[in-house]
Design a protein around this motif. Structure first.
Motif, PDB file in Angstrom:
ATOM      1  N   GLY A 234       1.548   3.194 -15.807  1.00 33.04           N
ATOM      2  CA  GLY A 234       0.704   2.266 -15.073  1.00 33.04           C
ATOM      3  C   GLY A 234       0.472   2.709 -13.652  1.00 33.04           C
ATOM      4  O   GLY A 234       0.930   3.764 -13.221  1.00 33.04           O
ATOM      5  N   LEU A 235      -0.265   1.908 -12.912  1.00 34.20           N
ATOM      6  CA  LEU A 235      -0.595   2.216 -11.528  1.00 34.20           C
ATOM      7  C   LEU A 235       0.491   1.674 -10.593  1.00 34.20           C
ATOM      8  O   LEU A 235       0.937   0.539 -10.752  1.00 34.20           O
ATOM      9  CB  LEU A 235      -1.937   1.579 -11.148  1.00 34.20           C
ATOM     10  CG  LEU A 235      -3.211   2.280 -11.596  1.00 34.20           C
ATOM     11  CD1 LEU A 235      -3.364   2.297 -13.106  1.00 34.20           C
ATOM     12  CD2 LEU A 235      -4.426   1.641 -10.942  1.00 34.20           C
ATOM     13  N   ILE A 236       0.875   2.500  -9.650  1.00 36.14           N
ATOM     14  CA  ILE A 236       1.862   2.096  -8.651  1.00 36.14           C
ATOM     15  C   ILE A 236       1.145   1.847  -7.339  1.00 36.14           C
ATOM     16  O   ILE A 236       0.439   2.725  -6.838  1.00 36.14           O
ATOM     17  CB  ILE A 236       2.941   3.178  -8.467  1.00 36.14           C
ATOM     18  CG1 ILE A 236       3.677   3.411  -9.788  1.00 36.14           C
ATOM     19  CG2 ILE A 236       3.937   2.782  -7.373  1.00 36.14           C
ATOM     20  CD1 ILE A 236       4.536   4.640  -9.804  1.00 36.14           C
ATOM     21  N   PHE A 237       1.321   0.653  -6.787  1.00 36.50           N
ATOM     22  CA  PHE A 237       0.664   0.278  -5.544  1.00 36.50           C
ATOM     23  C   PHE A 237       1.231   1.094  -4.376  1.00 36.50           C
ATOM     24  O   PHE A 237       2.444   1.195  -4.210  1.00 36.50           O
ATOM     25  CB  PHE A 237       0.868  -1.213  -5.290  1.00 36.50           C
ATOM     26  CG  PHE A 237       0.403  -1.692  -3.945  1.00 36.50           C
ATOM     27  CD1 PHE A 237       1.317  -2.095  -2.989  1.00 36.50           C
ATOM     28  CD2 PHE A 237      -0.944  -1.735  -3.640  1.00 36.50           C
ATOM     29  CE1 PHE A 237       0.907  -2.544  -1.751  1.00 36.50           C
ATOM     30  CE2 PHE A 237      -1.375  -2.180  -2.409  1.00 36.50           C
ATOM     31  CZ  PHE A 237      -0.445  -2.587  -1.454  1.00 36.50           C
ATOM     32  N   LEU A 238       0.339   1.685  -3.585  1.00 39.23           N
ATOM     33  CA  LEU A 238       0.758   2.445  -2.409  1.00 39.23           C
ATOM     34  C   LEU A 238       0.501   1.657  -1.126  1.00 39.23           C
ATOM     35  O   LEU A 238       1.417   1.382  -0.368  1.00 39.23           O
ATOM     36  CB  LEU A 238       0.012   3.783  -2.335  1.00 39.23           C
ATOM     37  CG  LEU A 238       0.297   4.795  -3.445  1.00 39.23           C
ATOM     38  CD1 LEU A 238      -0.594   6.011  -3.299  1.00 39.23           C
ATOM     39  CD2 LEU A 238       1.761   5.195  -3.453  1.00 39.23           C
ATOM     40  N   MET A 239      -0.767   1.325  -0.882  1.00 36.53           N
ATOM     41  CA  MET A 239      -1.128   0.666   0.363  1.00 36.53           C
ATOM     42  C   MET A 239      -2.398  -0.145   0.217  1.00 36.53           C
ATOM     43  O   MET A 239      -3.240   0.154  -0.617  1.00 36.53           O
ATOM     44  CB  MET A 239      -1.346   1.718   1.468  1.00 36.53           C
ATOM     45  CG  MET A 239      -0.080   2.189   2.124  1.00 36.53           C
ATOM     46  SD  MET A 239      -0.349   3.593   3.211  1.00 36.53           S
ATOM     47  CE  MET A 239      -0.329   4.925   2.059  1.00 36.53           C
ATOM     48  N   MET A 240      -2.509  -1.146   1.096  1.00 35.95           N
ATOM     49  CA  MET A 240      -3.708  -1.981   1.160  1.00 35.95           C
ATOM     50  C   MET A 240      -4.218  -1.963   2.592  1.00 35.95           C
ATOM     51  O   MET A 240      -3.443  -2.156   3.538  1.00 35.95           O
ATOM     52  CB  MET A 240      -3.363  -3.408   0.739  1.00 35.95           C
ATOM     53  CG  MET A 240      -4.503  -4.390   0.844  1.00 35.95           C
ATOM     54  SD  MET A 240      -4.058  -6.009   0.165  1.00 35.95           S
ATOM     55  CE  MET A 240      -2.855  -6.594   1.347  1.00 35.95           C
TER      56      MET A 240
END
Lengths: 114, 112
Positions: free
Chosen positions: B42-48
């Motif tokens: 799955g996708l791993i959140f890095l930054m917003m």
């Protein structure tokens, strides 16, 4: 905190058969999404739930795809009947709310339609 | 509808080298999200990033948002094999829906 759980991890079916995927979001996350990711492309949103209500299903091919989140927690996505072009990874994501929040993704279900 | 274009599509770098990935939007960016994906996962959140000119860093990864140019960049300093994967940018088209539209991804390989 436990992450987004999805099952199964892999599924191989023949065209015209049906298949279902399950997702359990992070506890307390009201918003749940199903995305379809075809190999080599970015994920594409299929449907968004807020609690047990559908917010957006405009990209869901409703003639063959259906999804529900009856109690506002876990969700199922079904395809019936499957086509070859449905081969993809189906990703479930959840977030605390619909605005300005990061989406947390599960590991996905890889579907192969033969 | 909004579209996100990432460049380059793929990248091979030698360990220790710096690199930059760009994400350009066809419309105004109200919020830009960077994710990393390893094959089969799955996708791993890095930054917003939410404000023009905003810059955030996490370990050796820095992301910037240029609202006027409708563009964001992700910069990795001194790349390591652990940085290998697919980097995806995502945007909320209206800033308040929570629905993310994603770019096609940039595949990064780091050679030891």
């Amino acid at each position: 905190e436990a992450g987004v759980a999805q099952s199964p991890r892999y599924k191989i079916i023949e065209k015209r058969q049906s298949v279902a995927f399950w997702c359990n979001p992070i506890s307390g996350h009201a918003t749940l999404y199903w995305y379809q990711q075809i190999l080599g492309q970015g994920p594409k949103l299929l449907i968004q739930f807020q609690n047990n209500g559908v917010v957006d299903d405009s990209q869901l091919p409703k003639d063959r795809f259906s999804a529900e989140r009856l109690k506002g927690v876990d969700s199922t996505l079904k395809i019936q009947p499957a086509k070859l072009e449905d081969s993809a990874v189906y990703l479930c994501a959840s977030s605390l709310g619909p605005s300005g929040r990061a989406l947390h993704f599960g590991n996905g279900t890889r579907l192969t339609v033969t | 509808s909004q579209e996100l274009e990432q460049s380059p599509q793929s990248l091979i770098v030698q360990e220790g080298k710096n690199l930059t990935i760009n994400c350009t939007s066809s419309k105004t960016l109200y919020g830009l999200y960077w994710y990393k994906q390893k094959y089969g996962e799955g996708l791993i959140f890095l930054m917003m990033l939410q404000k023009g000119g905003e810059e955030k860093s996490h370990e050796k990864i820095t992301a910037k948002l240029d609202e006027k140019k409708q563009q964001s960049s992700l910069h990795i300093t001194a790349s390591q094999p652990s940085h290998a994967g697919i980097y995806l940018c995502g945007a909320d088209g209206r800033g308040n829906t929570g629905k993310l539209i994603f770019g096609q991804g940039t595949t990064l390989q780091v050679k030891p």
